[in-house]
Design an enzyme around this catalytic site. Structure first.
Site, mmCIF file in Angstrom:
data_model
loop_
_atom_site.group_PDB
_atom_site.id
_atom_site.type_symbol
_atom_site.label_atom_id
_atom_site.label_comp_id
_atom_site.label_asym_id
_atom_site.label_seq_id
_atom_site.Cartn_x
_atom_site.Cartn_y
_atom_site.Cartn_z
ATOM 1 N N SER A 1 -62.810 126.204 22.697
ATOM 2 C CA SER A 1 -61.960 127.017 21.822
ATOM 3 C C SER A 1 -62.701 127.484 20.578
ATOM 4 O O SER A 1 -62.230 128.372 19.879
ATOM 5 C CB SER A 1 -60.718 126.212 21.397
ATOM 6 O OG SER A 1 -61.103 125.051 20.683
ATOM 7 N N HIS B 1 -60.988 130.606 28.121
ATOM 8 C CA HIS B 1 -60.247 129.771 27.178
ATOM 9 C C HIS B 1 -58.752 129.821 27.479
ATOM 10 O O HIS B 1 -58.065 130.799 27.174
ATOM 11 C CB HIS B 1 -60.510 130.228 25.735
ATOM 12 C CG HIS B 1 -59.780 129.418 24.722
ATOM 13 N ND1 HIS B 1 -59.255 129.948 23.563
ATOM 14 C CD2 HIS B 1 -59.469 128.089 24.699
ATOM 15 C CE1 HIS B 1 -58.655 128.998 22.878
ATOM 16 N NE2 HIS B 1 -58.773 127.864 23.544
ATOM 17 N N GLU C 1 -58.349 133.767 27.242
ATOM 18 C CA GLU C 1 -59.381 134.582 26.610
ATOM 19 C C GLU C 1 -60.641 134.520 27.477
ATOM 20 O O GLU C 1 -61.146 133.432 27.757
ATOM 21 C CB GLU C 1 -59.690 134.064 25.205
ATOM 22 C CG GLU C 1 -58.547 134.262 24.222
ATOM 23 C CD GLU C 1 -58.839 133.687 22.853
ATOM 24 O OE1 GLU C 1 -58.481 134.324 21.853
ATOM 25 O OE2 GLU C 1 -59.426 132.582 22.776
ATOM 26 N N ASN D 1 -57.882 131.801 17.687
ATOM 27 C CA ASN D 1 -58.202 130.784 16.689
ATOM 28 C C ASN D 1 -58.824 131.365 15.427
ATOM 29 O O ASN D 1 -58.847 130.712 14.379
ATOM 30 C CB ASN D 1 -59.113 129.711 17.287
ATOM 31 C CG ASN D 1 -58.325 128.683 18.064
ATOM 32 O OD1 ASN D 1 -57.186 128.382 17.731
ATOM 33 N ND2 ASN D 1 -58.911 128.135 19.111
#
Length: 397
Positions: free
Chosen positions: A125, A146, A158, A196
């Protein structure tokens, strides 16, 4: 050219923790033979028990036909001895500890073990896909996939190519994940990828507001839920994620961006981690989850709530705009990632268009003037688009 990955392709998953077992469930549900590998036999046994329980519940709720759960579980082989059986995999997805040296060692071994046309993916991540792939002799077949927790329920994945990732490997992996019913977005290999990175102000600016004494925890959460339309407030969500996990991601992104002020971690969160108040998993965080505990009520002032919401939203939109500016992802993928990956009520760039870029820029400039900090500098793209009279999306889209 390598063959496309199909339902007959054996999928390997390294790590039988929460993410690993969830990814294994997804692959097995779509018909793949799955090899779930973990050196910790206790974790592997817990993964089997968890999957048995989750799949049985799906049958009980009528979401799965009787017998289907046994078929899915039967497609998963639990391995804890030697990793040699992974040589049969056409795709291996790593979901182990977020430690670059450990991942590089694992990928170096996998690279020598699997067939030349097999793909290797990391579920990292926050670490560099390029750095992980650098440990391999064939880095062109390494990429990031991800998933979001819980993997069987969250639609977003992702897809992150490293510097050396081939277009062929990228297309094969993305086609397979799309076939699993997931929503895929393409992100550059930059710290935090899309979600993130863009989500950092949701937590960071809420913590800043708290530290300044402008509002307390329940009031900030109330404002973001009731005025902003978010499903959870930032402190509720940090308690759910785990304050240790959230702090670590923030620290990792901050360091990876060479100590960029926008991502600076909070002393408040650091102290919470040091005190062991990690959230729901320890029964205490920003809220008290112990039996019989009472928590303070929010101050439900519309004026205060609007101030809180606008400040956090301005920072979120600025982060999304900057992600476009630095070509992290396309505007449509950024909005899709934030609505599908973290359940935001609207895509942030659509939100910016709706409010008007002039309004958002005004909010940011007021914060910059008030605090005189780089933290609040508007993205250059905001001013550029405003000068040109541009929007992120055509009206009505």
């Amino acid at each position: 050219m390598a063959e496309p990955l199909t339902a007959e392709t054996t999928v390997g998953v390294l790590g039988a923790g929460t993410m690993g077992r969830g990814i294994a469930q997804v692959a097995a549900t779509y018909g793949h033979p799955v090899l779930l590998y973990d050196t910790n036999t206790k974790v592997l046994h817990e993964a089997r028990a968890h999957l048995e329980k989750i799949l049985a519940r799906q049958v009980e709720k009528g979401r799965m036909a009787p017998g289907e759960e046994a078929a899915i579980l039967g497609r998963i082989t639990f391995l804890s001895d030697e990793p040699e059986p992974l040589a049969a995999c056409g795709l291996v997805i790593e979901a182990i500890v977020e430690d670059l040296a450990v991942k590089q060692d694992v990928f170096s071994r996998l690279d020598r073990l699997v067939a030349e046309d097999a793909l290797l993916a990391t579920n990292t991540s926050s670490l560099s896909v390029t750095a992980i792939a650098a440990a391999c002799d064939r880095p062109e077949r390494v990429l990031g996939l991800h998933f979001f927790n819980p993997a069987p329920l969250m639609p977003l994945v992702e897809v992150v190519p490293g510097v050396a990732t081939s277009e062929e490997a990228l297309a094969r992996a993305r086609a397979l994940v799309d076939a699993w019913g997931k929503t895929t977005v393409l992100a550059r290999d930059t710290p935090g990828f899309i979600v993130n990175r863009v989500a950092r102000p949701f937590y960071g600016e809420a913590l800043r507001i708290l530290e300044e004494g402008l509002a307390d925890v329940p009031t900030i959460d109330w404002a973001m839920r009731e005025i902003g339309g978010f499903r959870m407030g930032p402190f509720e969500l940090m308690d759910l994620i785990g304050n240790d996990v959230n702090y670590k991601v923030t620290e990792t992104v901050w360091t990876a961006f060479f100590y960029e002020p926008r991502y600076r971690p909070s002393f408040t969160q650091k102290r919470m981690v040091e005190a062991g108040r990690l959230g729901r998993k320890t029964k205490r965080g920003y809220y008290d989850y112990r039996e019989g505990a009472t928590n303070p009520e929010p101050v439900t002032s519309p004026a205060l709530g609007k101030t809180i919401f606008q400040r956090i939203l301005a920072m979120l939109i600025n982060e999304a705009v900057d992600a476009v500016f630095w070509r992290v992802a396309a505007p449509a993928d950024i909005d899709l990632a934030m609505t599908k990956g973290v359940n935001y009520p609207k895509g942030l760039l659509h939100w910016a268009d709706e409010l008007g870029l002039k309004t958002v820029l005004g909010w940011l400039e007021a914060l910059r003037e008030e605090y005189d900090e780089e933290r609040y500098r508007p993205s250059p793209l905001l001013r550029r688009m405003l000068r040109r009279g541009e929007r992120f999306f055509d009206e009505g889209t």
